[in-house]
Scaffold this motif. Structure first.
Motif, PDB file in Angstrom:
ATOM      1  N   MET A 343      14.883   2.100  -8.246  1.00  0.00           N
ATOM      2  CA  MET A 343      14.744   2.596  -9.679  1.00  0.00           C
ATOM      3  C   MET A 343      15.474   3.497 -10.257  1.00  0.00           C
ATOM      4  SD  MET A 343      10.667   1.828  -9.559  1.00  0.00           S
ATOM      5  CE  MET A 343       9.960   0.278  -8.914  1.00  0.00           C
ATOM      6  N   GLU A 344      15.812   4.720  -9.543  1.00  0.00           N
ATOM      7  CA  GLU A 344      16.483   5.809  -9.898  1.00  0.00           C
ATOM      8  C   GLU A 344      17.985   5.785  -9.753  1.00  0.00           C
ATOM      9  OE1 GLU A 344      15.171   8.539 -11.731  1.00  0.00           O
ATOM     10  OE2 GLU A 344      13.196   6.947 -11.739  1.00  0.00           O
ATOM     11  N   LYS A 345      18.546   5.037  -9.152  1.00  0.00           N
ATOM     12  CA  LYS A 345      19.837   5.214  -8.602  1.00  0.00           C
ATOM     13  C   LYS A 345      21.038   4.902  -9.990  1.00  0.00           C
ATOM     14  CE  LYS A 345      20.748   0.416  -6.956  1.00  0.00           C
ATOM     15  NZ  LYS A 345      21.164  -0.511  -5.749  1.00  0.00           N
ATOM     16  N   GLY A 346      20.317   4.150 -10.947  1.00  0.00           N
ATOM     17  CA  GLY A 346      21.265   3.865 -11.933  1.00  0.00           C
ATOM     18  C   GLY A 346      21.234   4.879 -13.278  1.00  0.00           C
ATOM     19  N   HIS A 347      20.463   5.714 -13.016  1.00  0.00           N
ATOM     20  CA  HIS A 347      20.322   6.619 -13.702  1.00  0.00           C
ATOM     21  C   HIS A 347      21.434   7.961 -13.553  1.00  0.00           C
ATOM     22  CE1 HIS A 347      18.716  10.345 -16.243  1.00  0.00           C
ATOM     23  NE2 HIS A 347      17.996   9.343 -16.756  1.00  0.00           N
ATOM     24  N   PRO A 348      22.250   8.399 -14.676  1.00  0.00           N
ATOM     25  CA  PRO A 348      23.286   9.259 -14.345  1.00  0.00           C
ATOM     26  C   PRO A 348      22.980  10.570 -13.797  1.00  0.00           C
ATOM     27  CG  PRO A 348      22.989   9.208 -16.924  1.00  0.00           C
ATOM     28  CD  PRO A 348      21.948   8.093 -16.247  1.00  0.00           C
ATOM     29  N   GLU A 349      21.647  11.216 -14.136  1.00  0.00           N
ATOM     30  CA  GLU A 349      21.062  12.315 -13.472  1.00  0.00           C
ATOM     31  C   GLU A 349      20.301  12.160 -12.368  1.00  0.00           C
ATOM     32  OE1 GLU A 349      19.885  14.791 -16.676  1.00  0.00           O
ATOM     33  OE2 GLU A 349      21.921  14.816 -17.663  1.00  0.00           O
ATOM     34  N   THR A 350      20.380  10.941 -11.841  1.00  0.00           N
ATOM     35  CA  THR A 350      19.375  10.805 -10.595  1.00  0.00           C
ATOM     36  C   THR A 350      19.405  12.050  -9.548  1.00  0.00           C
ATOM     37  OG1 THR A 350      18.691   9.306  -9.006  1.00  0.00           O
ATOM     38  CG2 THR A 350      20.957   9.331  -9.376  1.00  0.00           C
ATOM     39  N   LEU A 351      18.266  12.113  -9.025  1.00  0.00           N
ATOM     40  CA  LEU A 351      18.067  13.110  -8.044  1.00  0.00           C
ATOM     41  C   LEU A 351      17.733  12.552  -6.524  1.00  0.00           C
ATOM     42  CD1 LEU A 351      15.664  15.710  -9.479  1.00  0.00           C
ATOM     43  CD2 LEU A 351      17.959  15.777  -9.282  1.00  0.00           C
ATOM     44  N   PHE A 352      17.769  10.776  -6.632  1.00  0.00           N
ATOM     45  CA  PHE A 352      17.578  10.108  -5.428  1.00  0.00           C
ATOM     46  C   PHE A 352      19.047   9.637  -5.059  1.00  0.00           C
ATOM     47  CE2 PHE A 352      13.630  10.422  -7.618  1.00  0.00           C
ATOM     48  CZ  PHE A 352      12.760  10.268  -6.896  1.00  0.00           C
ATOM     49  N   THR A 353      19.563  10.268  -4.259  1.00  0.00           N
ATOM     50  CA  THR A 353      20.879   9.901  -3.709  1.00  0.00           C
ATOM     51  C   THR A 353      21.009   9.056  -2.579  1.00  0.00           C
ATOM     52  OG1 THR A 353      21.163  11.823  -2.256  1.00  0.00           O
ATOM     53  CG2 THR A 353      21.925  12.076  -4.709  1.00  0.00           C
ATOM     54  N   SER A 354      19.773   8.842  -1.971  1.00  0.00           N
ATOM     55  CA  SER A 354      19.882   7.787  -0.981  1.00  0.00           C
ATOM     56  C   SER A 354      18.451   7.760  -0.446  1.00  0.00           C
ATOM     57  CB  SER A 354      20.664   8.295   0.359  1.00  0.00           C
ATOM     58  OG  SER A 354      20.077   9.603   0.896  1.00  0.00           O
ATOM     59  N   ILE A 355      18.157   6.732   0.252  1.00  0.00           N
ATOM     60  CA  ILE A 355      16.834   6.399   0.782  1.00  0.00           C
ATOM     61  C   ILE A 355      16.473   7.584   1.675  1.00  0.00           C
ATOM     62  CG2 ILE A 355      15.290   4.787   2.099  1.00  0.00           C
ATOM     63  CD1 ILE A 355      16.851   2.505   0.649  1.00  0.00           C
ATOM     64  N   THR A 379      11.182   5.441 -16.606  1.00  0.00           N
ATOM     65  CA  THR A 379      10.049   4.983 -16.596  1.00  0.00           C
ATOM     66  C   THR A 379       9.462   4.316 -15.425  1.00  0.00           C
ATOM     67  OG1 THR A 379      10.256   4.670 -19.080  1.00  0.00           O
ATOM     68  CG2 THR A 379       8.266   3.617 -18.225  1.00  0.00           C
ATOM     69  N   LEU A 380      10.258   3.434 -14.911  1.00  0.00           N
ATOM     70  CA  LEU A 380       9.846   2.634 -13.714  1.00  0.00           C
ATOM     71  C   LEU A 380       9.602   3.581 -12.412  1.00  0.00           C
ATOM     72  CD1 LEU A 380      11.961  -0.670 -13.730  1.00  0.00           C
ATOM     73  CD2 LEU A 380       9.432  -0.375 -14.449  1.00  0.00           C
ATOM     74  N   ASN A 384       6.211   4.241 -10.304  1.00  0.00           N
ATOM     75  CA  ASN A 384       6.279   4.211  -8.682  1.00  0.00           C
ATOM     76  C   ASN A 384       5.609   5.418  -8.285  1.00  0.00           C
ATOM     77  OD1 ASN A 384       7.347   3.219  -6.199  1.00  0.00           O
ATOM     78  ND2 ASN A 384       8.514   4.866  -6.586  1.00  0.00           N
ATOM     79  N   ALA A 385       5.931   6.506  -8.898  1.00  0.00           N
ATOM     80  CA  ALA A 385       5.358   7.645  -8.369  1.00  0.00           C
ATOM     81  C   ALA A 385       4.067   7.824  -8.512  1.00  0.00           C
ATOM     82  CB  ALA A 385       6.098   8.941  -9.279  1.00  0.00           C
ATOM     83  N   ALA A 386       3.426   7.393  -9.787  1.00  0.00           N
ATOM     84  CA  ALA A 386       2.085   7.354  -9.917  1.00  0.00           C
ATOM     85  C   ALA A 386       1.407   6.671  -8.989  1.00  0.00           C
ATOM     86  CB  ALA A 386       1.727   6.929 -11.537  1.00  0.00           C
ATOM     87  N   VAL A 387       1.849   5.329  -8.741  1.00  0.00           N
ATOM     88  CA  VAL A 387       1.208   4.505  -7.712  1.00  0.00           C
ATOM     89  C   VAL A 387       1.259   4.932  -6.271  1.00  0.00           C
ATOM     90  CG1 VAL A 387       1.335   2.115  -6.610  1.00  0.00           C
ATOM     91  CG2 VAL A 387       1.625   2.505  -8.860  1.00  0.00           C
ATOM     92  N   SER A 388       2.279   5.819  -5.904  1.00  0.00           N
ATOM     93  CA  SER A 388       2.581   6.186  -4.501  1.00  0.00           C
ATOM     94  C   SER A 388       1.561   7.531  -4.373  1.00  0.00           C
ATOM     95  CB  SER A 388       3.874   6.934  -4.584  1.00  0.00           C
ATOM     96  OG  SER A 388       4.001   8.043  -5.633  1.00  0.00           O
ATOM     97  N   PHE A 389       1.306   8.349  -5.167  1.00  0.00           N
ATOM     98  CA  PHE A 389       0.301   9.209  -5.045  1.00  0.00           C
ATOM     99  C   PHE A 389      -1.141   8.730  -4.981  1.00  0.00           C
ATOM    100  CE2 PHE A 389       0.736  10.436  -9.657  1.00  0.00           C
ATOM    101  CZ  PHE A 389      -0.466  10.378  -9.917  1.00  0.00           C
TER     102      PHE A 389
END
Length: 486
Positions: A343-355, A379-380, A384-389
């Motif tokens: 969900m985050e890889k398409g964002h230009p300032e993403t902090l999720f660089t790999s799984i 937003t997605l 996902n973060a809300a469901v995860s915690f």
């Protein structure tokens, strides 16, 4: 079913006639009318034998019951009527259920009196009996250890007596005042060593050596050396006095003690031999790595803390629950880190660089730590973060109750064993008088095993006592139905 007898007992010796008669038993003041055909289903039991002795002598009748009234035709038994209600279920339903609140050991004594085999006891009740027998054997073993500590083996040689004295001095703080003082001193040295290790890392308290590098203050090093000397002497004395050297060396707590001592001597050796054997930089790296191992000495507190020991044993018993917790968390971490990366890889300032890099975010999110160094920006991703915690809270909460329950059960059991052992020692002293813990009792106890110990001791000291632990056959978890009336 329980009431006034309806027919009188009639003399009869044949099995055909036994089906037409009724016998009246009075158990603890409660009368019961039992049909002969019902009792004939189990001819080897005590009640069924009453059908065959009517024409015999009065002594033969009283050998099966406590008293007999030929006028009323009643057999009297000075037994527990509530337990008898369970016993009589065998003749009606073919099995026996032990009601709540009955002592399993006493219930088995009642079954033996009525000559009923333990195989007729329902499986759910056999488990309760097995647990009670295990507890009784543990109490007997604990009492045996206490008696061994009080007197030791009178036939041992001088060296064996010295070895046992040294072992009790170092390992059993409750045995004497000097051993209690040594235990307290060891506890204080552990605390001092841990505090010195922490204080030694404060830059203001460090000094520079000839090469300009910061090292520990000489005073702290002296205190550290004194603590290590105490730990070394303590370890060696315990090793010398140990009855079983192999078990001692491979015991978990003794491995901890060894790991807390050996880094000091290895560092000392590398410091003196480093210049001649290897480069100083490699020596310093090895020294730093070994000095970190000093934190293992904090685990030495477990030797002197019953609470930490209880926590350790409770965690051992909770391996299944801990495994489930790790499995839930592992599945959740893999799932939500993969979803977060997608969900985050398409964002230009993403902090999720790999799984794999997202695993860290999933761990701190599901454990509700949330450092904030990695966070979703879409937003997605936030959903996902809300469901995860939320899933993390549920995954952690589910196995917690069984783990806490195991801790409470083990702690209460240890308290029960300690109190029961003290109580049995008091009973032994009351029955045997001032010589209860003398040499003859000690020799007798040593000849007894852990299971059946109290049975033998109490039978030797009193003819009317009720044994706590009965000899248990290795083939079945419950004792056989042999008549042990004395």
């Amino acid at each position: 079913m329980w009431g006034i007898p309806r027919t009188r007992y009639a003399d009869c010796s044949s099995s055909e006639a036994s089906e037409e008669i009724e016998i009246v038993v009075n158990v603890g003041g409660v009368k019961q009318v039992l049909p002969g055909d019902l009792l004939s289903r189990y001819p080897e039991t005590r009640l069924a034998e009453l059908l065959e002795i009517s024409s015999e002598s009065f002594d033969a009748v009283t050998s099966l019951c406590d008293d007999y009234d030929p006028v009323k035709g009643e057999f009297y038994f000075d037994r527990d009527p509530d337990v008898f209600k369970c016993i009589i279920e065998l003749y009606y339903y073919g099995e026996i259920h032990m009601k709540r609140g009955f002592c399993p050991i006493c219930f088995m004594k009642e079954m033996e009196f009525w000559k009923i085999d333990a195989d007729f006891l329902d499986e759910c009740c056999k488990s309760s009996l097995t647990e009670a027998e295990v507890e009784m054997s543990e109490i007997a073993e604990k009492v045996k250890m206490i008696l061994d500590d009080l007197e030791g083996d009178p036939d041992a040689g001088r060296w064996q007596r010295c070895q046992m004295f040294l072992w009790k001095l170092m390992e059993k703080p409750e045995s004497s005042l000097p051993s209690r003082v040594i235990a307290i001193a060891s506890f204080v040295f552990i605390l001092i060593s841990s505090v010195v290790m922490c204080i030694g890392t404060i830059p203001e308290l460090q000094v520079k050596n000839a090469e300009g590098k910061c090292v520990d203050h000489p005073t702290l090093e002296a205190i550290e050396t004194a603590c290590i000397v105490w730990f070394t002497v303590e370890y060696l004395l315990r090793l010398i006095s140990s009855p079983n050297k192999v078990d001692f060396l491979f015991s978990f707590m003794n491995i901890i003690d060894f790991l807390a001592i050996i880094p000091f001597y290895v560092v000392l050796t590398l410091t003196y031999l480093g210049n001649a054997v290897m480069e100083l930089s490699n020596v310093q790296q090895a020294v730093q790595a070994l000095r970190i191992m000093r934190i293992a000495r904090i685990f030495k507190l477990m030797r002197h803390s019953s609470g930490l020991q209880t926590l350790t044993f409770a965690l051992k018993r909770s391996f299944t629950e801990l495994g489930l917790l790790l499995m839930y968390m592992g599945i959740g971490i893999f799932l939500f880190s993969a979803l977060g990366y997608t969900m985050e890889k398409g964002h230009p300032e993403t902090l999720f660089t790999s799984i794999p890099q997202s695993f860290w975010w999933a761990i701190i999110t599901m454990t509700t730590v949330g450092y904030g160094d990695i966070y979703p920006k879409t937003t997605l991703g936030r959903c996902n973060a809300a469901v995860s915690f939320l899933c993390g809270v549920i995954a952690i909460a589910l196995p917690i109750h069984p783990i806490i329950n195991n801790f409470v059960i083990f702690y209460n059991k240890q308290q029960m064993l300690d109190n029961a052992a003290k109580h049995e020692l008091e009973l032994m002293a009351l029955r045997a008088g001032s010589e209860a813990l003398g040499k003859e009792s000690q020799k007798f106890l040593k000849s007894c095993g852990s299971v059946g110990l109290w049975d033998k001791v109490m039978r030797a000291q009193s003819d009317t006592c009720i044994p706590l632990v009965e000899e248990v056959s290795q083939s079945t978890p419950v004792s056989s139905s042999t008549d042990k009336d004395e």
